[in-house]
Design an enzyme around this catalytic site. Structure first.
Site, mmCIF file in Angstrom:
data_model
loop_
_atom_site.group_PDB
_atom_site.id
_atom_site.type_symbol
_atom_site.label_atom_id
_atom_site.label_comp_id
_atom_site.label_asym_id
_atom_site.label_seq_id
_atom_site.Cartn_x
_atom_site.Cartn_y
_atom_site.Cartn_z
ATOM 1 N N CYS A 82 0.887 -1.134 -0.023
ATOM 2 C CA CYS A 82 -0.189 -0.079 0.003
ATOM 3 C C CYS A 82 0.888 1.254 -0.011
ATOM 4 O O CYS A 82 1.681 1.344 0.932
ATOM 5 C CB CYS A 82 -0.826 0.067 1.289
ATOM 6 S SG CYS A 82 -1.900 1.679 1.314
ATOM 7 N N CYS B 247 -0.113 3.685 2.839
ATOM 8 C CA CYS B 247 0.369 3.239 4.037
ATOM 9 C C CYS B 247 2.126 3.463 4.063
ATOM 10 O O CYS B 247 2.514 3.974 5.364
ATOM 11 C CB CYS B 247 0.280 1.721 4.217
ATOM 12 S SG CYS B 247 -1.270 1.254 4.125
#
Length: 113
Positions: free
Chosen positions: A41, A44
């Protein structure tokens, strides 16, 4: 491994539902912020250095990190469908859930104790 770098002592990686339950139970009245992330991600990865900085600035707060890919059972049980996602807990239970981007953090995401 960006998810392992620069973590603060109050950042704990969770590997099972039992660890998660135990961490919440043992937190007492501490504020607990749960970070649901995945290694792939980009959001993230972008947020992680800022999260580490916030954790270092607030050692009284417990930060739990849950890798979505390694803990799908936990994530499904908690209805995690978007990343990055944060849950906030205190002794009285679940207080808040929110997805967050780096622009929100730059705009002034604050921890209220």
């Amino acid at each position: 491994k960006w998810w392992d770098k620069d973590g603060a002592p109050n950042m704990v990686e969770i590997h099972s539902m039992q660890e998660f339950i135990d961490a919440l139970s043992n937190a007492g009245d501490r504020l607990v912020i749960v970070d649901f992330y995945a290694r792939h991600c980009n959001g993230c990865r972008t947020l992680y250095p800022k999260l580490c900085k916030i954790a270092k600035e607030h050692p009284e707060v417990l930060f739990l990190k849950i890798n979505y890919d390694d803990n799908t059972e936990i994530c499904k049980a908690l209805n995690v469908k978007v990343l990055p996602l944060f849950f906030v807990y205190r002794a009285q239970g679940h207080l808040e859930s929110f997805s967050c981007t780096i622009s929100k953090v730059r705009a002034g995401l604050k921890i209220s104790l």
